[in-house]
Scaffold this motif. Structure first.
Motif, PDB file in Angstrom:
ATOM      1  N   GLN A   1       0.855  -1.179   0.000  1.00  0.00           N
ATOM      2  CA  GLN A   1       0.000   0.000   0.000  1.00  0.00           C
ATOM      3  C   GLN A   1       0.895   1.233   0.000  1.00  0.00           C
ATOM      4  O   GLN A   1       1.869   1.299   0.744  1.00  0.00           O
ATOM      5  CB  GLN A   1      -0.891  -0.025   1.235  1.00  0.00           C
TER       6      GLN A   1
ATOM      7  N   ASP B   1       2.335   4.980   0.687  1.00  0.00           N
ATOM      8  CA  ASP B   1       2.347   5.830   1.876  1.00  0.00           C
ATOM      9  C   ASP B   1       1.207   6.842   1.826  1.00  0.00           C
ATOM     10  O   ASP B   1       0.680   7.236   2.854  1.00  0.00           O
ATOM     11  CB  ASP B   1       3.680   6.554   1.998  1.00  0.00           C
TER      12      ASP B   1
ATOM     13  N   LYS C   1      -2.023   5.357   3.213  1.00  0.00           N
ATOM     14  CA  LYS C   1      -1.921   5.104   4.652  1.00  0.00           C
ATOM     15  C   LYS C   1      -2.248   6.363   5.458  1.00  0.00           C
ATOM     16  O   LYS C   1      -2.617   6.271   6.617  1.00  0.00           O
ATOM     17  CB  LYS C   1      -0.521   4.622   5.016  1.00  0.00           C
TER      18      LYS C   1
END
Length: 180
Positions: free
Chosen positions: A37, A39, A42
């Protein structure tokens, strides 16, 4: 005077949009490893609000999704959308829709300060009136503060652009903000 006020609001909106867009562009330049995933995602949180109010011949339904990007543990910037339907039987029916830009600042974990620029299109259909409808834009600039516990913030905000033509009954409004 009103034109100057509108230009100041437009200028603020454009500056916030450019700042928010530049975050997306810089996030797109990072190299992402396969099957991981990024950054960027996130740091994104989704949330918003749902409102239902029913009374004696009165209905108010609101849906307001939003998303924020957390630059760090102190600062976040986001976008939101809003749709509201309000009806007072034998008086009027109204549709409000638009968007907002919100900036959040958390000086400490439990306190959240916010600034939100909101632009809503207001359509009002009056029952039994010679003038059956009103269509106009409503701009709000809210400054707020709240207590934060985890993903939930409870607080109040104040519309610094409040005037007699505001779609809200008062400049001061409580809020509950949730992001996941």
């Amino acid at each position: 005077m009103k034109k100057t006020h509108q230009l100041a609001i437009l200028r603020s909106f454009l500056i916030l949009t450019i700042l928010f867009s530049s975050c997306f562009l810089s996030a797109q330049q990072q190299t992402i490893a396969p099957h991981s995933q990024s950054d960027f995602w996130k740091k994104v949180q989704f949330g918003g609000g749902i409102g239902l109010s029913f009374g004696s011949q009165y209905t108010d339904i609101s849906l307001a999704p939003s998303a924020i990007y957390n630059f760090n543990e102190y600062v976040a910037l986001g976008l939101g959308a809003q749709y509201t339907y309000i009806k007072q039987k034998n008086y009027y029916a109204s549709h409000l829709y638009g968007g907002s830009i919100v900036a959040l600042f958390n000086p400490i974990n439990e306190i959240q300060l916010s600034a939100e620029l909101e632009e809503l299109r207001v359509n009002v259909n009056l029952d039994g009136s010679n003038s059956n409808s009103q269509d106009y834009w409503n701009t709000g600039m809210f400054l707020g503060a709240g207590y934060r516990a985890g993903n939930v913030t409870i607080g109040a905000r104040y519309n610094v652009l409040n005037d007699n033509n505001n779609v809200y009954g008062t400049a001061f409004m409580p809020f509950v903000r949730v992001y996941f």
